[in-house]
Design an enzyme around this catalytic site. Structure first.
Site: not given
Ligand code: DGL
Length: 362
Positions: A45, A59, A92, A125-126, A198, A319
């Site tokens: 972006t 966009y 990305s 950013t992904d 993120k 666990e």
């Protein structure tokens, strides 16, 4: 009518010219003293563009080249001597292991050069947190490496890309950033690659380091550090990708109520050498899935128990009986980062106990 004394005119002009040349000389000397920072552009972006100034979703990412990104922020010249390289031009979500190896090798080659003091990587950013962590584990230099992105395209009102890029270059040019590991800088904040994530699909403050905390701020053209990474990184890791052209296939299987073994069996059948089980809670395993996990382990697939929760320690033998099942606990790494560490660990060993030690070391 008095005429200026002939000798006066040249003196005043000479004085002005001398003053200008001194100023220009000082400016050139000042610029020469600035750190040399190379910007490696990959897309995202921060290099995106939208149809209108209010287009902040919908966009197109990865449309603007690195030269235009640099031209859009002339203030960069005040903080560093900047060069740009367009390594990729992708959104990305399309980042791959091959992209990571290409990028990491280019970073290491550049940082080995005496005329490169720091590197900034512009990125979508992904998957920014993943690329940053991969580099944190394989960069072999103490010089600053700063990964930066933007939540709005450059065409949008109050776009965050230009100021994020300026801050990232300022940080990469700083003495303070030396030896701190790969850093992520957005929204005036400095984060460690290992723990940043993120947290929001679209807001400017999306990048956070919940609970473990960010490292510091960038404010008034200066970086301020308040914390350091406690885990080994960059020159202190055992991972060397210089001779690697492929990384072991590691996949993530997401845990949820009523899950069955279908997804796990599919990735194992497709050749996964490791599986990150992003379990519910503290990495819990549904009883319907344990036989398939155990069978995969017996086939030689490394199994790491992580958690979909996002924060906290996935405790070994908590666990599940990891000793008996021969599984590895992910500690605090989220599933996508646990995948990166397991891929690199598998380039060194397939011994599950050694891999557990690796998860406690990085
Ligand atoms: N497609 C997303 C990416 O390139 C856009 C999001 C962004 O870069 O902020 O990661």
């Amino acid at each position: 009518m008095s005429h200026p004394r002939p000798h006066a005119f040249p003196t005043r002009l000479m004085q002005a010219l001398l003053a200008c040349s001194l100023l220009l000389g000082n400016a050139a000397q000042a610029a020469e003293k600035l750190a040399h920072v190379t910007i490696l552009a990959t897309g995202g972006t921060i290099a995106g563009s939208g149809a209108t100034s209010t287009t902040t979703v919908g966009y197109t990412a990865a449309t603007v080249g690195v030269d235009r990104l640099i031209q859009a922020v002339p203030e960069l010249a005040k903080v560093a001597q900047v060069k740009g390289e367009q390594v990729f031009q992708i959104a990305s979500e399309n980042m791959s292991n091959e992209h990571w190896l290409t990028l990491a090798k280019r970073v290491n080659t550049l940082l080995a050069q005496p005329d490169v003091d720091g590197i900034v990587i512009t990125h979508g950013t992904d998957t920014l947190e993943e690329t940053a962590y991969f580099l944190d584990l394989v960069v072999k230099s103490r010089k600053p490496v700063v990964v930066v992105g933007a939540m709005r395209p450059g065409t949008a009102l109050s776009a965050d890309g230009p100021i994020n890029l300026y801050n990232a270059v300022l940080l990469a040019a700083s003495q303070e950033a030396i030896g701190k590991g790969v850093l992520v800088a957005l929204n005036d904040q400095i984060h460690a690659a290992r723990d940043v994530t993120k947290t929001n699909t679209s807001t400017l403050d999306s990048f956070k380091t919940p609970e473990l905390g960010m490292l510091g701020y960038i404010q008034g053209n200066k970086p301020y550090f308040y914390h350091l990474s406690a885990r080994q990184h960059t020159v202190d890791t055992e991972f060397d990708i210089s001779q690697l052209n492929i990384l072991p296939q590691v996949d993530i299987v997401y845990g949820y109520a009523n899950m069955g073994p279908a997804a796990l069996n599919a990735v194992v059948a497709a050749g996964a050498k490791g599986v990150i089980h992003a379990g519910v809670g503290d990495g819990s395993l549904a009883s319907k899935v344990v036989p398939a996990l155990s069978a995969a382990r017996k086939q030689g697939v490394l199994i790491v128990r992580a958690s979909r929760v996002g924060q906290g320690i996935v405790a070994r033998n908590g666990e599940a009986n990891d000793d008996e099942l021969d599984f590895v606990a992910a500690d605090t790494l989220n599933p996508q980062k646990a995948r990166i560490l397991l891929m690199l660990a598998l380039t060194r060993t397939t011994d599950s106990k050694e891999i557990q030690r690796i998860f406690y070391r990085y």
